[in-house]
Design an enzyme around this catalytic site. Structure first.
Site, PDB file in Angstrom:
ATOM      1  N   ASP A 133       0.800  -1.229   0.000  1.00 12.42           N
ATOM      2  CA  ASP A 133       0.000   0.000   0.000  1.00 12.42           C
ATOM      3  C   ASP A 133       0.836   1.284   0.000  1.00 12.42           C
ATOM      4  O   ASP A 133       0.678   2.131  -0.871  1.00 12.42           O
ATOM      5  CB  ASP A 133      -0.966  -0.009   1.188  1.00 12.42           C
ATOM      6  CG  ASP A 133      -1.893   1.188   1.185  1.00 12.42           C
ATOM      7  OD1 ASP A 133      -2.345   1.569   0.099  1.00 12.42           O
ATOM      8  OD2 ASP A 133      -2.166   1.744   2.256  1.00 12.42           O
ATOM      9  N   CYS A 213     -13.202  11.654  -3.559  1.00 12.34           N
ATOM     10  CA  CYS A 213     -13.580  10.328  -3.072  1.00 12.34           C
ATOM     11  C   CYS A 213     -13.864  10.383  -1.574  1.00 12.34           C
ATOM     12  O   CYS A 213     -13.060  10.904  -0.790  1.00 12.34           O
ATOM     13  CB  CYS A 213     -12.448   9.346  -3.366  1.00 12.34           C
ATOM     14  SG  CYS A 213     -12.755   7.667  -2.765  1.00 12.34           S
ATOM     15  N   CYS A 239     -15.093   4.365   2.470  1.00 13.92           N
ATOM     16  CA  CYS A 239     -16.371   4.244   1.768  1.00 13.92           C
ATOM     17  C   CYS A 239     -16.364   2.963   0.948  1.00 13.92           C
ATOM     18  O   CYS A 239     -15.370   2.644   0.303  1.00 13.92           O
ATOM     19  CB  CYS A 239     -16.588   5.447   0.847  1.00 13.92           C
ATOM     20  SG  CYS A 239     -18.141   5.399  -0.091  1.00 13.92           S
TER      21      CYS A 239
END
Length: 376
Positions: A133, A213, A239
């Protein structure tokens, strides 16, 4: 010899809880480089990612003599057992599924470290570089080229086995493993994710304006822009909308790893206790979750917005205390806006009193917004 090593590695990876493993060559990601340059031109990047496009797309810059990249995926659950339900006086927020259970960075990194040790025992002079990540490479691009899944219109990797509910990691190595073939994109004509994105952040298939976002917005620490406050609802971190509507995720529950199964009281926490939680309490309670990485401030700000979303009058006294005493302007200002949004008998007096004492211009602007909302 390499073929047998690769076969043995695949078996070993499964034995340590890797749900998918794939291999690709270490050539530059040229198409990705073009896309990233376009993202920068459009100012769509979040700011959390590595800014150097060359490092993000050229594995040889990260590991001299790079020959291959090993991609791994771990599935995480899409549903929780015994999920608590919020109600008046006891409203709840929600962490995105990718933050359920222990921090996935830890879990994926542990698997990669085990693979590193396994390879070092078998291959003299092996060189390796792993990342999860926060590394330079784009996890999704590596996973796509290594055949883990296809890159969906929602910018997630979608696997046939687990849907898009997978954590990704990769390892560059000087071992020339046989590359896997990418798998066919199965999104077809479907555009559900594009149509339901709360803020229109999915500009088009495969292109995300990260600054719009909700997952990004919930991680920011400043005032949330007005246009997004009604959009985040009771989300306090992340989300999942573009995943939950995806037909390829239907039936993909993925109760595979105990470490990712959520504690319902953490994944869907009561909102009001978050308003006064100390740093020590926050770290003890939420620290093991990936959603805690930005600290308590964004979570608390989002909790205030969620309480306003529910128009939770029981929270107004707590919000007034924040408006009066919190040292952080973002908290005072967001509380002022929320008090106006919720309304009730205490709201106007509290906002007018705060206006007389407040000196921060941003907070004063939020107080004015709150007063205007009382008139609606």
């Amino acid at each position: 010899m390499i073929a047998q090593l690769q076969k043995d590695l695949i078996e070993y990876a499964k034995s340590i809880g890797v749900d998918k493993i794939g291999f690709t060559h270490a050539s530059p990601f040229q198409e990705l480089k073009n896309r990233l340059k376009r993202q920068q031109e459009l100012n769509y990047q979040s700011g959390f990612e590595e800014s150097d496009i060359e490092l993000r797309t050229e594995p040889h810059r990260l590991l001299e003599g790079a020959e291959s990249i090993i991609a791994i995926a771990l599935a995480y659950p899409s549903k929780m057992e015994e999920a608590p339900t919020g109600k008046k006086g006891a409203r709840r927020g929600i962490f995105a599924r990718a933050s359920w259970g222990i921090d996935y960075h830890v879990a994926v990194r542990e698997r990669l470290q085990l693979i590193e040790e396994w390879l070092r025992e078998r291959v003299p002079n092996v060189t390796l570089k792993s990342m999860v990540d926060t590394g330079e490479l784009v996890d999704r691009a590596v996973a796509e080229r290594a055949g883990i899944g296809w890159s969906g219109k929602n910018c997630s990797i979608i696997t046939p086995e687990f849907g898009s509910y997978v954590y990704l990691g990769e390892m560059i190595t000087n071992i020339p493993f046989q590359p896997d073939n990418p798998i066919e994109n199965e999104c077809g004509d479907c555009r559900l994710c594009l149509d339901v994105c709360p803020t229109g952040a999915l500009v088009e298939a495969g292109q995300l304006n990260s600054k719009r976002c909700v997952a990004f917005l919930t991680q920011t620490k400043d005032f949330l822009p007005d246009e997004f406050r009604a959009k985040i609802g009771n989300r306090i971190y992340g989300c999942d909308t573009c995943q939950t509507v995806c037909p390829k995720n239907k039936g993909k529950i993925n109760w595979i790893h105990d470490e990712f199964k959520p504690d319902p009281e953490l994944a869907k926490p009561l909102l009001q206790p978050l308003l006064n939680i100390s740093n020590k309490e926050f770290k003890a309670k939420f620290g093991p979750m990936s959603g805690s990485w930005r600290g308590k401030k964004p979570i608390q700000r989002n909790a205030i917005i969620a309480l306003a979303h529910f128009k939770e009058e029981a929270a107004v006294p707590d919000l007034i205390e924040i408006l009066k005493k919190d040292e952080r302007p973002v908290m005072r200002g967001t509380a002022a806006w929320a008090i106006g949004k919720i309304g009730g008998p205490l709201a106007e007096e509290a906002l007018l009193a705060a206006r007389e004492k407040e000196s921060d211009s941003d907070v004063l602007a939020e107080i004015e917004k709150g007063l205007l909302l009382l008139e609606v």
